[in-house]
Write a protein that holds these residues in place. Structure first.
Motif, PDB file in Angstrom:
ATOM      1  N   LEU A  22       0.819  -1.201   0.000  1.00 37.10           N
ATOM      2  CA  LEU A  22       0.000   0.000   0.000  1.00 37.10           C
ATOM      3  C   LEU A  22       0.857   1.256   0.000  1.00 37.10           C
ATOM      4  O   LEU A  22       0.587   2.206  -0.736  1.00 37.10           O
ATOM      5  CB  LEU A  22      -0.927  -0.017   1.221  1.00 37.10           C
ATOM      6  CG  LEU A  22      -2.105   0.940   1.180  1.00 37.10           C
ATOM      7  CD1 LEU A  22      -2.917   0.740  -0.089  1.00 37.10           C
ATOM      8  CD2 LEU A  22      -2.994   0.732   2.399  1.00 37.10           C
ATOM      9  N   SER A  23       1.902   1.238   0.808  1.00 34.17           N
ATOM     10  CA  SER A  23       2.721   2.444   0.869  1.00 34.17           C
ATOM     11  C   SER A  23       3.521   2.614  -0.415  1.00 34.17           C
ATOM     12  O   SER A  23       3.762   3.731  -0.869  1.00 34.17           O
ATOM     13  CB  SER A  23       3.640   2.419   2.100  1.00 34.17           C
ATOM     14  OG  SER A  23       4.661   1.479   1.917  1.00 34.17           O
ATOM     15  N   PHE A  24       3.896   1.496  -1.029  1.00 39.73           N
ATOM     16  CA  PHE A  24       4.589   1.609  -2.313  1.00 39.73           C
ATOM     17  C   PHE A  24       3.682   2.238  -3.364  1.00 39.73           C
ATOM     18  O   PHE A  24       4.055   3.190  -4.046  1.00 39.73           O
ATOM     19  CB  PHE A  24       5.062   0.235  -2.812  1.00 39.73           C
ATOM     20  CG  PHE A  24       5.717   0.306  -4.163  1.00 39.73           C
ATOM     21  CD1 PHE A  24       7.077   0.557  -4.283  1.00 39.73           C
ATOM     22  CD2 PHE A  24       4.959   0.161  -5.325  1.00 39.73           C
ATOM     23  CE1 PHE A  24       7.681   0.662  -5.530  1.00 39.73           C
ATOM     24  CE2 PHE A  24       5.560   0.258  -6.584  1.00 39.73           C
ATOM     25  CZ  PHE A  24       6.913   0.503  -6.685  1.00 39.73           C
ATOM     26  N   VAL A  25       2.471   1.704  -3.469  1.00 35.99           N
ATOM     27  CA  VAL A  25       1.535   2.213  -4.472  1.00 35.99           C
ATOM     28  C   VAL A  25       1.218   3.672  -4.207  1.00 35.99           C
ATOM     29  O   VAL A  25       1.139   4.488  -5.132  1.00 35.99           O
ATOM     30  CB  VAL A  25       0.241   1.376  -4.488  1.00 35.99           C
ATOM     31  CG1 VAL A  25      -0.813   2.013  -5.373  1.00 35.99           C
ATOM     32  CG2 VAL A  25       0.537  -0.038  -4.981  1.00 35.99           C
ATOM     33  N   SER A  26       1.055   3.979  -2.952  1.00 33.35           N
ATOM     34  CA  SER A  26       0.726   5.346  -2.578  1.00 33.35           C
ATOM     35  C   SER A  26       1.805   6.309  -3.067  1.00 33.35           C
ATOM     36  O   SER A  26       1.526   7.419  -3.514  1.00 33.35           O
ATOM     37  CB  SER A  26       0.593   5.417  -1.063  1.00 33.35           C
ATOM     38  OG  SER A  26       0.030   6.642  -0.683  1.00 33.35           O
ATOM     39  N   ASN A  27       3.029   5.828  -2.992  1.00 36.00           N
ATOM     40  CA  ASN A  27       4.151   6.637  -3.443  1.00 36.00           C
ATOM     41  C   ASN A  27       4.314   6.579  -4.967  1.00 36.00           C
ATOM     42  O   ASN A  27       4.741   7.538  -5.613  1.00 36.00           O
ATOM     43  CB  ASN A  27       5.427   6.126  -2.765  1.00 36.00           C
ATOM     44  CG  ASN A  27       6.657   6.864  -3.274  1.00 36.00           C
ATOM     45  OD1 ASN A  27       7.312   6.393  -4.197  1.00 36.00           O
ATOM     46  ND2 ASN A  27       6.937   8.020  -2.710  1.00 36.00           N
ATOM     47  N   PHE A  28       3.924   5.463  -5.516  1.00 37.83           N
ATOM     48  CA  PHE A  28       4.014   5.241  -6.963  1.00 37.83           C
ATOM     49  C   PHE A  28       3.042   6.174  -7.695  1.00 37.83           C
ATOM     50  O   PHE A  28       3.326   6.681  -8.776  1.00 37.83           O
ATOM     51  CB  PHE A  28       3.677   3.778  -7.248  1.00 37.83           C
ATOM     52  CG  PHE A  28       3.970   3.307  -8.645  1.00 37.83           C
ATOM     53  CD1 PHE A  28       5.181   3.597  -9.271  1.00 37.83           C
ATOM     54  CD2 PHE A  28       3.035   2.539  -9.333  1.00 37.83           C
ATOM     55  CE1 PHE A  28       5.441   3.142 -10.565  1.00 37.83           C
ATOM     56  CE2 PHE A  28       3.299   2.074 -10.620  1.00 37.83           C
ATOM     57  CZ  PHE A  28       4.496   2.379 -11.237  1.00 37.83           C
ATOM     58  N   LYS A  29       1.912   6.389  -7.083  1.00 39.26           N
ATOM     59  CA  LYS A  29       0.898   7.261  -7.679  1.00 39.26           C
ATOM     60  C   LYS A  29       1.343   8.709  -7.597  1.00 39.26           C
ATOM     61  O   LYS A  29       1.602   9.228  -6.528  1.00 39.26           O
ATOM     62  CB  LYS A  29      -0.430   7.082  -6.950  1.00 39.26           C
ATOM     63  CG  LYS A  29      -1.529   8.054  -7.375  1.00 39.26           C
ATOM     64  CD  LYS A  29      -2.878   7.673  -6.780  1.00 39.26           C
ATOM     65  CE  LYS A  29      -3.910   8.777  -7.005  1.00 39.26           C
ATOM     66  NZ  LYS A  29      -5.251   8.394  -6.503  1.00 39.26           N
ATOM     67  N   THR A  30       1.444   9.355  -8.759  1.00 40.11           N
ATOM     68  CA  THR A  30       1.968  10.719  -8.748  1.00 40.11           C
ATOM     69  C   THR A  30       0.887  11.763  -8.881  1.00 40.11           C
ATOM     70  O   THR A  30       1.161  12.957  -8.771  1.00 40.11           O
ATOM     71  CB  THR A  30       2.978  10.927  -9.885  1.00 40.11           C
ATOM     72  OG1 THR A  30       2.322  10.669 -11.128  1.00 40.11           O
ATOM     73  CG2 THR A  30       4.156   9.988  -9.732  1.00 40.11           C
ATOM     74  N   GLY A  31      -0.327  11.356  -9.141  1.00 42.42           N
ATOM     75  CA  GLY A  31      -1.380  12.353  -9.247  1.00 42.42           C
ATOM     76  C   GLY A  31      -2.685  11.749  -9.696  1.00 42.42           C
ATOM     77  O   GLY A  31      -2.823  10.524  -9.780  1.00 42.42           O
ATOM     78  N   GLU A  32      -3.607  12.615  -9.960  1.00 45.84           N
ATOM     79  CA  GLU A  32      -4.916  12.173 -10.388  1.00 45.84           C
ATOM     80  C   GLU A  32      -5.335  13.016 -11.580  1.00 45.84           C
ATOM     81  O   GLU A  32      -5.021  14.202 -11.645  1.00 45.84           O
ATOM     82  CB  GLU A  32      -5.906  12.361  -9.221  1.00 45.84           C
ATOM     83  CG  GLU A  32      -6.993  11.332  -9.194  1.00 45.84           C
ATOM     84  CD  GLU A  32      -7.654  11.272  -7.812  1.00 45.84           C
ATOM     85  OE1 GLU A  32      -8.725  11.856  -7.687  1.00 45.84           O
ATOM     86  OE2 GLU A  32      -7.091  10.647  -6.891  1.00 45.84           O
ATOM     87  N   LEU A  33      -6.018  12.396 -12.505  1.00 46.97           N
ATOM     88  CA  LEU A  33      -6.397  13.099 -13.726  1.00 46.97           C
ATOM     89  C   LEU A  33      -7.889  12.944 -13.954  1.00 46.97           C
ATOM     90  O   LEU A  33      -8.426  11.843 -13.826  1.00 46.97           O
ATOM     91  CB  LEU A  33      -5.624  12.497 -14.907  1.00 46.97           C
ATOM     92  CG  LEU A  33      -5.851  13.103 -16.277  1.00 46.97           C
ATOM     93  CD1 LEU A  33      -5.359  14.545 -16.326  1.00 46.97           C
ATOM     94  CD2 LEU A  33      -5.157  12.270 -17.345  1.00 46.97           C
TER      95      LEU A  33
END
Lengths: 251, 251
Positions: A33-44
Motif C-alpha cells: 500500500l505504501s509503495f503504491v501510494s508513493n508510486f501514484k503521482t497524481g490524479e487526472l
DNA sequence: CGGGCCCTTGAATTCTCTCAAACAATGTGG
DNA sequence: CCACATTGTTTGAGAGAATTCAAGGGCCCG
C-alpha cells in the motif's frame, strides 16, 4: 488531441481508495500500500469523449481507472474502427505502451473519468522492489488477454445475435462487479455505434439485432445507453459463462 | 487427450540454447541464464496434431517452444472453432493457466514440437528473485495482447481478402524472425481450415479468397501449406505494418 | 429555431454461408 | 501392388446474412 478538464494532484489517498471496499479486489499488505501510494503521482480527470491515450504516442504515464468508463480501440487508415475492450474502475490503461514503447491502440473516455496517474519510467522500481505487485501486473495483462480471446471468439465465430448478447452480458457482469450498475438498475453508457464497432457489424444491422434482444425483453435500449434486464438470458444465448474472479488484483 | 511421443529430460542445455543466436532475442546475463537453466525441468516432444494444453485443465506446466509450430484456440459448444494465435520458437504457452488457475483456451501442435518444460508453481520464484525476467514475462504477455488486438481489428473490420492477406503476412514475418522460413523459401504448415478458423470465415469462402491472392502471385498454395511470395504486397493490401521488435525477451 | 447526434426502418445490393459434388494426394490393409 | 478410406482442395449454385443507400423522427444544446 482532446480536451481535459484539469490535472490536479492526488485527491484520493490510496490508503482510503474506495475500490478496496469492493468484493472482487484483493487486500494489500501495508508495504504494498505504501509503495503504491508513493508510486501514484497524481490524479487526472477527463471529460466524456476525450482521448486518454493515442495510438503511436509514447505516453509518459500509466493509469488506473478510479471512476468512470473507457474503451480501447484501433482504427484502419480509412477510418474503420474496432473497439477492443472496455475499461472500468480497477483497470490499468497504457501498460502496453509502457512496456513496448509506443501505444498500439487508443483509449477514449465513455463517461467523465477519474484516473490515478503513474510514471512509466518507474515501473522498473515496481518489478525490482515489489514482486507481488509485479505478479499482479502480469496477472492483469494475462486477464486482459483472456478477455480478448473471448472477444475474438465472439467476433470470429458467433452470429450477430449471439455476439450482441455476449457483449451486453459481458459489460453488465463486469460493471456489476465494480458497482457501476446494480443487479437490477443502471445503464451501460454506450451508443449503438459503440456496439457496432465492438461486434464488427454495421450500425444498421446492429440496430436490428439489438431490437430482437429488446423484443425478447432481455434489454431495454434507452436514449444513449442500454439497460440489461436479463444478463443470464443473454449469456445463455451466447453460450458464455462469466467467471467470477474474486480476489483479483489492481494497482 | 492426444498422443505424445515421449517426455525425456532436458536435452538442450539453456547455455547452448539455439534460440539465443537469433537476432530478435535479447542477451541474458549469466545470472539470468543460470536461473532459467535451473527453472527448466525438462523437455517435451509431441507429434504434429497433438493437444498440448486443454481448455479447462489446471496444467502443472508452462512451456516455451524450442522448435515447431503450434496454435491456440477456443471452441463453442457446437464445435465452432476460433484460432486465436500461432506459437513459434520463443513463445510461451500456458502462462494464462499458470496465473489464473484454469486454462481458458487449448493449444495444439501444428508440426512436431519441442518444448522446454517449467513448473507452474515455481513462477513465484521467478518474480521474487529475477525482476528482469519477471519484467520479460510481463512484456511477453503484453505483446501477445497487442497481437490479439491486431487480430481482433482484422476479424472485426477487415474484408475477407484483407484478412487473409494480413494473416499470411503476419505468419510469414513472424516465422521469418525465428528462421522457420527463409526470405524466399519455406512454407507455412497450415491447411485452409486453419486459415478459415483464424479469419472467422467458412472454408469454402476461404478457399475462394486464397485463390484470389494466388492469382495475384502473392502466395502459392501447396498441398497442406502456404508459400508466401510477397509478404509486403500482402501487408499493403491489409493496411498493416509489421513492427520489427529486436531485442525481445524469452524465457 | 436550427444543427448535430442518435435511433429507426425499408429496399436494393453485396458478401458469405451452406449444400453438393468432384478430384488429388496420402496412407492402410489385404 | 491395388482397393479403399481419409483428408484436403476446388467449384458451382442457391439461400441466407449483412452491407450500403436513403430517409425520417426524436432529442438536446447553443
Amino acid at each position: 488531441m482532446a480536451s481535459r478538464k484539469n490535472g490536479t494532484t492526488a485527491r484520493t489517498r490510496c490508503e482510503q481508495c474506495p475500490l478496496r471496499d469492493f468484493k472482487p479486489f484483493r487486500e494489500f499488505s501495508s508495504d504494498e500500500l505504501s509503495f503504491v501510494s508513493n508510486f501514484k503521482t497524481g490524479e487526472l480527470t477527463t471529460d466524456s469523449g476525450s482521448t486518454v491515450l493515442v495510438e503511436g504516442a509514447h505516453s509518459a504515464h500509466l493509469y488506473t481507472i478510479l471512476d468512470g468508463w473507457a474503451f480501447r480501440y484501433k482504427i484502419l487508415e480509412d477510418g474503420r474502427r474496432q473497439i477492443l475492450n472496455y475499461g472500468m474502475p480497477g483497470d490499468l490503461l497504457g501498460l502496453q505502451g509502457s512496456l513496448m514503447g509506443e501505444m498500439q491502440h487508443s483509449v477514449e473516455a465513455l463517461t467523465p473519468l477519474t484516473l490515478c496517474v503513474f510514471e512509466r519510467d518507474r515501473i522498473t522500481e515496481l518489478f525490482e522492489n515489489q514482486p507481488t505487485l509485479a505478479y499482479d501486473v502480469t496477472w492483469i495483462a494475462s486477464r486482459e488477454e483472456a478477455i480478448l480471446d473471448e472477444h475474438l471468439l465472439s467476433v470470429g465465430r458467433r452470429s450477430a445475435l449471439e455476439r450482441a448478447a455476449y457483449l451486453l452480458a459481458f459489460l453488465q457482469k463486469k460493471a456489476l462487479s465494480v458497482n457501476l450498475v446494480g443487479e437490477n438498475s443502471g445503464t451501460l453508457p454506450i451508443t449503438q455505434q459503440h456496439v457496432a464497432d465492438t461486434l464488427g457489424l454495421s450500425i444498421v444491422h446492429t440496430n436490428k439485432t439489438l431490437r430482437k434482444l429488446a423484443n425478447r425483453d432481455l434489454i431495454h435500449w434507452l436514449d444513449r445507453g442500454c439497460e440489461v434486464i436479463d444478463a443470464d438470458g443473454l449469456a445463455e444465448i451466447a453460450d458464455w459463462e462469466f467467471e467470477v474472479s474474486t480476489n483479483r488484483p489492481f494497482i
